[in-house]
Write a protein that holds these residues in place. Structure first.
Motif, PDB file in Angstrom:
ATOM      1  N   UNK A 199       0.846  -1.208   0.000  1.00  0.00           N
ATOM      2  CA  UNK A 199       0.000   0.000   0.000  1.00  0.00           C
ATOM      3  C   UNK A 199       0.879   1.256   0.000  1.00  0.00           C
ATOM      4  N   UNK A 200       1.868   1.278   0.895  1.00  0.00           N
ATOM      5  CA  UNK A 200       2.744   2.460   1.000  1.00  0.00           C
ATOM      6  C   UNK A 200       3.472   2.723  -0.313  1.00  0.00           C
ATOM      7  N   UNK A 208       2.637   1.396  -3.535  1.00  0.00           N
ATOM      8  CA  UNK A 208       1.949   1.339  -4.827  1.00  0.00           C
ATOM      9  C   UNK A 208       0.553   1.965  -4.885  1.00  0.00           C
ATOM     10  N   UNK A 256      -2.291   7.210  -3.374  1.00  0.00           N
ATOM     11  CA  UNK A 256      -2.915   7.971  -2.294  1.00  0.00           C
ATOM     12  C   UNK A 256      -1.885   9.010  -1.847  1.00  0.00           C
ATOM     13  N   UNK A 257      -2.375  10.224  -1.547  1.00  0.00           N
ATOM     14  CA  UNK A 257      -1.470  11.298  -1.139  1.00  0.00           C
ATOM     15  C   UNK A 257      -1.927  11.915   0.172  1.00  0.00           C
ATOM     16  N   UNK A 258      -0.935  12.219   1.005  1.00  0.00           N
ATOM     17  CA  UNK A 258      -1.220  12.843   2.296  1.00  0.00           C
ATOM     18  C   UNK A 258      -0.653  14.253   2.319  1.00  0.00           C
ATOM     19  N   UNK A 272       3.481  18.163   1.223  1.00  0.00           N
ATOM     20  CA  UNK A 272       3.026  16.864   0.752  1.00  0.00           C
ATOM     21  C   UNK A 272       3.981  15.810   1.272  1.00  0.00           C
ATOM     22  N   UNK A 273       3.419  14.877   2.007  1.00  0.00           N
ATOM     23  CA  UNK A 273       4.194  13.799   2.627  1.00  0.00           C
ATOM     24  C   UNK A 273       4.788  12.895   1.530  1.00  0.00           C
ATOM     25  N   UNK A 274       5.921  12.248   1.861  1.00  0.00           N
ATOM     26  CA  UNK A 274       6.480  11.228   0.953  1.00  0.00           C
ATOM     27  C   UNK A 274       6.762   9.975   1.749  1.00  0.00           C
ATOM     28  N   UNK A 275       6.345   8.841   1.213  1.00  0.00           N
ATOM     29  CA  UNK A 275       6.524   7.585   1.952  1.00  0.00           C
ATOM     30  C   UNK A 275       7.927   7.022   1.830  1.00  0.00           C
TER      31      UNK A 275
END
Lengths: 76, 153
Positions: B125-126, B128, B131-133, B144-147
């Protein structure tokens, strides 16, 4: 050739809208055209999805395709 | 098992409540071949970035693609691990620091499958899911967060 362009996250902030219609023969041409129009995109890392599939090389576009510009994911 | 494989709705609006998590566990008491549950709960952290605290994350997604990706991750996890059932819930919209934005719940006969599948699903999930936080700060600004993720196969 009408391509539906979807953008997300930071890219929407740069382009100013999340959905628009664009014209381009292929994904490389579209990318070059967008970077010229929105120089802020140049330094951003993003993936391109054509009809919901992330592409890894230049891909031909046809009328009715949906192209999405996907900045780095940050779900979870 | 067939029933678990159909496309399920993953996105929920706003935070995932602890009551919902509890009720989800309770629903499995009738499935008495299950010997192990594994649960991952992603909680919004009040990171301090350049001196400002994260108040909340505002989640958005490419819904159509995300639903397909969640379905693919679900199918792959069922192939790879011996699971009795699996549930994935992800928030959209605003989730305050301290609230839950991701709930992954796997169940199996023995613990290894549930635990490994749960970790596998979270990493996929993280990495692929489109979704954006958007991290919102106490001074009104946002980033904008980056995983960070481990590469999964």
């Amino acid at each position: 050739m009408a391509i539906k362009l979807l953008t997300f996250g930071q890219i929407t902030e740069i382009i100013g809208q999340s959905e628009s219609t664009v014209n381009a023969m292929d994904s490389d041409a579209l990318k070059a055209q967008l970077i010229m129009q929105f120089p802020g995109l140049k330094d951003l890392q993003f993936a391109i999805a054509v009809n919901k599939y992330v592409i890894n090389e230049n891909t031909g576009l046809k009328d009715g395709d949906t192209v999405a510009l996907l900045p780095p994911f940050s779900g979870g | 098992m067939i029933e678990e494989k159909k496309v399920k709705k993953v996105f929920v609006n706003g935070p995932i409540s602890p009551v919902f998590v509890g009720e989800s566990i309770a629903k499995h008491s009738t499935k008495q071949d299950i010997g192990a549950h594994s649960i991952f709960l992603g909680q919004v952290r009040n990171d301090i970035i350049d001196g400002n605290a994260v108040l909340a994350i505002d989640y958005s997604a490419y819904n159509e693609m995300a639903e397909e990706k969640f379905h693919e991750i679900r199918e792959d996890a069922f192939q790879k691990y011996s699971l009795t059932c699996m549930h994935i819930y992800h928030s959209l919209g605003r989730v305050e620091a301290g609230e839950i934005g991701l709930f992954v719940f796997t169940s199996s006969i023995h613990r290894e499958d549930a635990m490994e599948a749960c970790a596998y699903i979270v990493e996929r999930i993280k990495e692929q899911a489109p979704v954006w936080g958007r991290e919102v700060f106490d001074d009104g600004r946002h980033v904008w967060k980056q995983n960070n993720f481990k590469e999964t196969q």
